[in-house]
Design a protein around this motif. Structure first.
Motif, short mmCIF file in Angstrom:
data_model
loop_
_atom_site.label_atom_id
_atom_site.label_comp_id
_atom_site.label_asym_id
_atom_site.label_seq_id
_atom_site.Cartn_x
_atom_site.Cartn_y
_atom_site.Cartn_z
N VAL A 75 0.81 -1.22 0.00
CA VAL A 75 0.00 0.00 0.00
C VAL A 75 0.85 1.27 0.00
O VAL A 75 0.33 2.36 -0.20
CB VAL A 75 -0.96 0.01 1.21
N CYS A 76 2.15 1.17 0.25
CA CYS A 76 3.08 2.29 0.12
C CYS A 76 2.67 3.49 0.95
O CYS A 76 2.43 4.59 0.42
CB CYS A 76 3.23 2.72 -1.34
N ASN A 77 2.58 3.31 2.26
CA ASN A 77 2.16 4.41 3.12
C ASN A 77 3.04 5.64 2.96
O ASN A 77 2.55 6.77 2.86
CB ASN A 77 2.17 3.96 4.59
N TYR A 78 4.35 5.44 2.96
CA TYR A 78 5.26 6.59 2.89
C TYR A 78 5.19 7.26 1.53
O TYR A 78 5.22 8.49 1.42
CB TYR A 78 6.69 6.15 3.19
N ALA A 79 5.08 6.48 0.46
CA ALA A 79 4.96 7.06 -0.88
C ALA A 79 3.69 7.89 -0.99
O ALA A 79 3.69 8.98 -1.58
CB ALA A 79 4.99 5.97 -1.94
N ASN A 80 2.59 7.40 -0.42
CA ASN A 80 1.35 8.17 -0.43
C ASN A 80 1.50 9.45 0.38
O ASN A 80 0.97 10.51 0.01
CB ASN A 80 0.21 7.33 0.13
N SER A 81 2.23 9.39 1.49
CA SER A 81 2.46 10.58 2.30
C SER A 81 3.28 11.61 1.54
O SER A 81 2.99 12.81 1.58
CB SER A 81 3.16 10.19 3.60
N VAL A 82 4.32 11.15 0.84
CA VAL A 82 5.15 12.05 0.04
C VAL A 82 4.32 12.69 -1.06
O VAL A 82 4.40 13.91 -1.30
CB VAL A 82 6.35 11.28 -0.56
N PHE A 83 3.50 11.90 -1.75
CA PHE A 83 2.66 12.43 -2.82
C PHE A 83 1.69 13.48 -2.28
O PHE A 83 1.51 14.55 -2.88
CB PHE A 83 1.89 11.29 -3.48
N SER A 84 1.07 13.18 -1.14
CA SER A 84 0.13 14.13 -0.54
C SER A 84 0.82 15.44 -0.19
O SER A 84 0.31 16.54 -0.44
CB SER A 84 -0.51 13.51 0.70
N SER A 85 2.01 15.34 0.37
CA SER A 85 2.77 16.54 0.75
C SER A 85 3.15 17.35 -0.48
O SER A 85 3.04 18.58 -0.49
CB SER A 85 4.02 16.13 1.53
N VAL A 86 3.62 16.67 -1.52
CA VAL A 86 4.05 17.36 -2.74
C VAL A 86 2.88 18.07 -3.39
O VAL A 86 3.00 19.21 -3.85
CB VAL A 86 4.69 16.34 -3.71
N ILE A 87 1.74 17.41 -3.40
CA ILE A 87 0.57 18.04 -4.01
C ILE A 87 0.10 19.23 -3.17
O ILE A 87 -0.24 20.30 -3.70
CB ILE A 87 -0.57 17.01 -4.17
N SER A 88 0.12 19.07 -1.85
CA SER A 88 -0.35 20.15 -0.98
C SER A 88 0.48 21.41 -1.17
O SER A 88 -0.05 22.52 -1.30
CB SER A 88 -0.29 19.70 0.49
N PHE A 89 1.81 21.25 -1.18
CA PHE A 89 2.67 22.42 -1.32
C PHE A 89 2.91 22.80 -2.78
O PHE A 89 3.04 23.97 -3.11
CB PHE A 89 4.02 22.16 -0.63
N GLY A 90 3.00 21.77 -3.66
CA GLY A 90 3.29 22.06 -5.06
C GLY A 90 2.09 22.55 -5.84
O GLY A 90 2.19 23.49 -6.63
N ALA A 91 0.95 21.89 -5.63
CA ALA A 91 -0.25 22.31 -6.37
C ALA A 91 -0.96 23.46 -5.68
O ALA A 91 -1.23 24.50 -6.28
CB ALA A 91 -1.19 21.11 -6.53
#
Length: 879
Positions: A674-690
């Motif tokens: 389920v890649c918990n950490y990868a999902n966390s990184v993606f969420s963070s990148v989207i929050s700050f990047g998008a």
């Protein structure tokens, strides 16, 4: 018996030799019975050689050494102040110490020799030797074989199963333990076949497995634990960015840049992070202690407060105890792990849960855990002064967060107090996909309908506190430590031009013992650093990363500016500066609305200081253990390259094997990847990047001011420190003589004594230990344990502490690691799969508001019908 020779390598050698009775007296002190104030020798020590190494200074030289120690200790936060007071007494003469002249002369020569030829720090003396054997095998073929075996195995296993929930990994402590039988087996099984190159013989079997080979193999094997490659998975998969071009070639380039950059930076900063004796690096000492205990024998007949047990046996017993005990709070009686007993009084009481809860609350609870793995396992990794300051600042920060929460600052009371999630205006988890186009850009119409993300108050506080900490630490460290910084960088240039030894200017015993070994020239590490820079530029420019090449200059500039104070603080107190937030915020300002550059810079920027810090710690390992620097350099480079290729290869295997149904990193993956950490990184990148940093700053306008606040506070602190003597004189000038004496005795001196042990950069880091449901429950038991081991036992029972303390905590780490692996295999893959122990002791802690806060299902105030936050007309739109 080791033949006694004058130690000609010591400072100010005059041909003086200690009297035989002094030598015999010191040997007797280090063997046999030990009282509360004596010290014991590390495993494998020869008392004769220790005494010979220490007793090298005559009275005149010893007095100068002690005067210099007392004079220069004001910026040394690790030094034992009991030792300093003892040195002051000795400097006053034999009468002040109530000693005869002969006894006084012996004590000053012994004390000065210990400080100058060994170390002024008891924790360093507990795990190192004051002498070295350059002929001891180190960079052997079998050390490389064992080290690279574990790099390959651990990198493959940890990479392949890290996305799984629950994951499987091979802990570093277990690897260190398993290296011992492997090395000893090779020492017995391999023939003594070899060859000579330039007069040096290289053989398959240089003799018994040595402690230097053990540590070199350990350093090589730990390359599997260093890396920040999760972003490669985020870029690749369709569920995230779906960048199909990010194949094996790009992954290798970015992985090499990720690792090599930090290795070059660590080598270039050796004068700051490795050679100064004040750079103790307390976090590396437990590994050194375990390494010596696993390989070396004990001094025969040694008795410490009635204890005869060896270090190795104490380690085995501690490992067994914690291997068994781990099951109690983590499986059979889980309420003991986070012991939120105060919430059991009234489980539905919100205020009680918020204040004392151990899951989603703030953890203000004097008995908050009975699991030393959850709170206290790192008690020997940092000095007590550092842990106490951080804990006090953590308490103060918690009180500030409570005030912010109960005053509903920034709509805080409509959300859980201590979560790191992003929320929508109805306290639901913020669904970023609702406001994104297929190209991962913000859909303005959808955004205006849905609204911006809101953050829990602890998360906001930690974000602002990080901004304060960045600028405070830069100003404070660069001003406070300007002299050693100048010495380091000027020395780097001057020594390179004049081709002088890199050890020039460092006269402590540990560094002097390294002089027989060929050092790694500055230009070697410079080439590595330049290579990392070039590879990084190629990585962002040769593939469609949407990231300009000059962004690497930003990574180098900002990374260097923050890595220097990070390394200094880490080397003193084992607490660094987390740069993840700055690498989320900064790209959001430079490339608003572009999440892909955000991800690239997060990987490279975060790795810059992480790699530099990790490799600097390894260099200090080698420095303490007297490993040849060039051997460590070669081992580092080779293991990093191997680790990168294995990781990228396993990434390809993982995508092919686990993504056949396109569910990799999703909750419905059949293999639980389920890649918990990868999902966390993606969420963070989207929050700050998008969503963008600019919009976050408009939503929370106090945040950008935190940078200025930190810089001003850092400057004010330094100015007050410099002006303190004048302030004292000014205050006393306004008093009569009697008032001045009372002020000095009852106010100034106690305050000065406290301030002398207070490092504001270390203390301030404690304020960052919140959010993500991290609270005081993870620290309170730890501060009790730290006081007992690092203060009480260290001062009252020094010999016992020096022999057994590190072994107990090494046993804790290894026992917990083995037990945790067993629990995962049994209850996730074996006969115990899907089984639970349902009874009151496992359910009571989860039955109230505390656990609801943890799951983001409770808040102080009920959410209004139309939601909370800004009205739609005032939503931030700064893209």
């Amino acid at each position: 018996m080791y033949p006694r020779k004058p130690a000609t390598w010591c400072w100010g050698y005059t041909g003086w030799t200690a009297p035989d009775e002094w030598h015999q007296r010191l040997v007797a002190e280090y063997t046999g019975q030990h009282d509360g104030k004596s010290e014991t020798l590390p495993a494998g020590s020869d008392p004769e050689r220790v005494a010979t190494a220490i007793l090298t200074l005559n009275e005149e030289e010893s007095l100068k050494i002690l005067k210099d120690l007392v004079k220069n200790c004001h910026n040394d936060y690790t030094i034992d102040h009991v030792l300093i007071e003892r040195c002051k007494e000795l400097l006053e003469g034999s009468a002040a110490c109530e000693l005869g002249h002969d006894d006084w002369a012996y004590v000053i020569c012994k004390t000065a020799g210990t400080v100058h030829n060994w170390s002024p720090y008891a924790e360093v003396r507990a795990v190192t030797l004051p002498y070295d054997d350059p002929e001891e095998p180190c960079e052997s073929i079998r050390a490389y074989v064992v080290g690279f075996f574990w790099v390959c195995v651990a990198s493959a296993v940890n990479t392949f199963f890290s996305p799984r929930q629950p994951g499987i990994s091979i802990p570093g402590q277990v690897i260190q333990l398993l290296i011992v039988p492997m090395g000893r087996f090779l020492a017995l099984a391999l023939p003594d076949w070899g060859f000579r190159v330039r007069g040096t013989r290289y053989t398959l079997n240089p003799g018994p497995w040595s402690s230097k080979e053990q540590l070199l193999a350990t350093i090589i094997s730990q390359a599997n634990t260093i890396g920040n490659f999760t972003g490669l998975l985020v870029m690749r998969l369709p569920i995230f960015f779906n960048q199909r071009w990010a194949g094996f070639g790009f992954a290798i380039v970015l992985a090499l840049a990720n690792q090599i950059f930090g290795l070059g930076a660590a080598g270039m900063l050796r004068r700051l992070s490795v050679y100064p004796q004040e750079a103790v690096w307390p976090a590396v000492l437990p590994t050194l202690a375990l390494n010596r205990a696993l390989i070396n024998g004990e001094n025969k007949g040694e008795i410490i407060h009635g204890w005869r047990i060896s270090r190795y046996r104490s380690f085995v017993i501690a490992s067994a105890v914690f291997l068994v005990y781990y099951w109690v709070p983590n499986k059979f009686f889980q309420a003991l792990r986070l012991f939120n007993w105060m919430t059991w009084i009234s489980p539905q009481n919100k205020n009680l849960a918020i204040l004392t809860g151990s899951y989603g609350g703030m953890g203000f609870n004097p008995f908050s855990s009975w699991d030393p793995n959850a709170s206290g396992s790192a008690a020997m990794n940092a000095p007590f002064f550092a842990q106490l300051q951080q804990y006090c600042m953590r308490v103060i920060a918690g009180l500030v967060i409570l005030i912010m929460y109960y005053t509903n600052m920034s709509w805080a009371a409509y959300m859980p107090i201590n979560s790191n999630s992003a929320f929508d205006k109805h306290m639901g988890s913020y669904n970023i996909s609702r406001v994104l186009t297929p190209e991962n850009r913000v859909d303005l119409d959808a955004y205006k309908e849905y609204g911006p993300p809101y953050y829990a108050v602890a998360n906001l506080f930690v974000t602002g506190a990080n901004f304060v900490y960045y600028t405070f630490s830069i100003v404070y460290v660069f001003v406070k430590y300007w002299a050693p910084l100048k010495k380091a960088f000027v020395g780097m240039v001057v020594n390179t031009i004049k081709r002088r030894s890199i050890y020039t200017g460092f006269k402590d015993g540990q560094t002097r013992m390294m002089k027989p070994y060929k050092e790694v020239p500055e230009w070697w590490y410079t080439i590595v650093f330049v290579f990392g820079f070039i590879v990084s530029v190629v990585g962002v420019a040769a593939w469609p990363t949407q990231t300009p090449w000059w962004s690497i200059l930003v990574v180098v500039g900002v990374g260097s500016l923050l890595t220097i104070p990070w390394i200094i603080i880490e080397s003193i107190a084992a607490t660094g500066i987390s740069l993840n937030i700055i690498w989320q915020v900064l790209p959001g300002i430079i490339w608003p609305g572009q999440p892909l550059p955000q991800l690239i810079i997060l990987m490279l920027g975060g790795a810059f200081e992480q790699m530099a810090g990790s490799f600097a710690g390894d260099l200090k390992y080698a420095h303490y253990a007297k490993l040849p620097p060039r051997a460590v350099f070669r081992g580092h480079i080779a293991s990093c390259v191997v680790n990168c290729f294995i990781y990228c290869g396993m990434l390809e295997v993982m995508v092919a094997y686990f993504n056949q149904d396109n569910t990799l990193c999703q909750w419905n993956n059949k293999q639980y990847m389920v890649c918990n950490y990868a999902n966390s990184v993606f969420s963070s990148v989207i929050s700050f990047g998008a969503f963008g940093t600019n919009n976050m700053f408009e939503l929370y306008p106090v945040l950008p001011w935190c940078f200025l606040i930190g810089a001003i506070l850092g400057l004010l602190w330094v100015v007050v420190e410099k002006a303190a003597p004048r302030i004292r004189q000014y205050i006393q000038s306004r008093m009569d003589a009697k008032q001045a004496v009372s002020f000095d005795r009852y106010v100034w001196k106690p305050t000065a004594a406290i301030m002398a042990t207070l490092n504001p950069a270390v203390a301030l880091s404690g304020a960052l230990q919140w959010a993500g449901n991290t609270n005081l429950s993870y620290a309170t038991l730890g501060i009790f344990i730290a006081w007992f081991f690092q203060y009480y036992l260290k001062r009252r029972y020094t010999a016992w502490w020096g022999k057994y303390a590190y072994m107990i905590f090494a046993g804790l780490s290894v026992g917990v690691a083995i037990s945790g692996l067993i629990v995962t295999l049994v209850f996730s893959f074996g006969v115990g799969k899907n089984s639970n122990f349902n009874w009151w002791g496992n359910d009571v802690a989860l039955s109230g508001v505390d656990y609801q806060l943890y799951n983001n299902n409770a808040s102080l105030l009920a959410v209004p019908e139309g939601g909370f936050g800004l009205p739609p007309s005032k939503y931030p739109l700064r893209w």
